[in-house]
Design an enzyme around this catalytic site. Sequence first.
Site, PDB file in Angstrom:
ATOM      1  N   GLY A  79       0.814  -1.208   0.000  1.00  0.00           N
ATOM      2  CA  GLY A  79       0.000   0.000   0.000  1.00  0.00           C
ATOM      3  C   GLY A  79       0.848   1.258   0.000  1.00  0.00           C
ATOM      4  O   GLY A  79       1.718   1.457  -0.863  1.00  0.00           O
ATOM      5  N   ASP A  80       0.605   2.117   0.986  1.00  0.00           N
ATOM      6  CA  ASP A  80       1.374   3.357   1.112  1.00  0.00           C
ATOM      7  C   ASP A  80       2.352   3.262   2.278  1.00  0.00           C
ATOM      8  O   ASP A  80       2.697   4.273   2.891  1.00  0.00           O
ATOM      9  CB  ASP A  80       0.433   4.550   1.303  1.00  0.00           C
ATOM     10  CG  ASP A  80      -0.424   4.423   2.547  1.00  0.00           C
ATOM     11  OD1 ASP A  80      -0.622   3.284   3.013  1.00  0.00           O
ATOM     12  OD2 ASP A  80      -0.895   5.456   3.065  1.00  0.00           O
ATOM     13  N   GLU A  81       2.814   2.058   2.573  1.00  0.00           N
ATOM     14  CA  GLU A  81       3.724   1.837   3.686  1.00  0.00           C
ATOM     15  C   GLU A  81       5.123   1.497   3.186  1.00  0.00           C
ATOM     16  O   GLU A  81       5.300   0.617   2.342  1.00  0.00           O
ATOM     17  CB  GLU A  81       3.204   0.714   4.588  1.00  0.00           C
ATOM     18  CG  GLU A  81       1.878   1.046   5.271  1.00  0.00           C
ATOM     19  CD  GLU A  81       1.392  -0.079   6.151  1.00  0.00           C
ATOM     20  OE1 GLU A  81       1.771  -1.244   5.897  1.00  0.00           O
ATOM     21  OE2 GLU A  81       0.632   0.190   7.083  1.00  0.00           O
TER      22      GLU A  81
END
Length: 211
Positions: A131-133
């Site tokens: 994801g956005d990690e």
Amino acid sequence: KKGTIGALIVKSMPGGERYTERDKELLQYVCAQVAAAIERKQLHHRLQYMAQHDYLTRLPNRELLRERLAKALHRAESDCGRMALLYVDLDHFKQVNDTYGHGVGDMLLQAVANRLQGCVRETDTVARIGGDEFVVLLDSIQAAEDASRVAGKIRQVLGQPMRLDSHSLSILPSIGVALYPENGREEHQLFKHADEAMYAAKRLSDRLDPA
């Protein structure tokens, strides 16, 4: 199949015997075997790269990060050294996808990946774990302040506007830091501490900026 890999040349000395059609066939057979071996090796490298890297950002994925973290932990333990993990999560990233579409969201992730790599040394690792990690592995730091300094640099760099598909976007990260050996000596301890610190930073950010 995709063109020439190389050339295998056999040369006779002046006055020596001329090569026969059978010799040519043997040379062609050898060339085919060498080419097949090279292509298998290239395919192996491509498959290994794909298995260890994120398809969108080309950053190391969770598997390669853990492999490098294990080596970093071993070095730190052997040398009585220090290292750090930075867990980076992008605030309000879902709003970017909802407002501008997933295409712009993907471009934002790629831009973030490039900027993160510009904030660290070549010996460090920036990985996308989903994801956005992102996770930044700082190998062989001298003091805890080194990790804080990198975290501050990341906030500053990511906070600068990014021009993506005619849109000017800014995004801020929530960052959790875990230090070796203060916050743990094993992989799961460091990941847990960094993850919890990141969520604490995100809750604080949400209170300060509910939007």
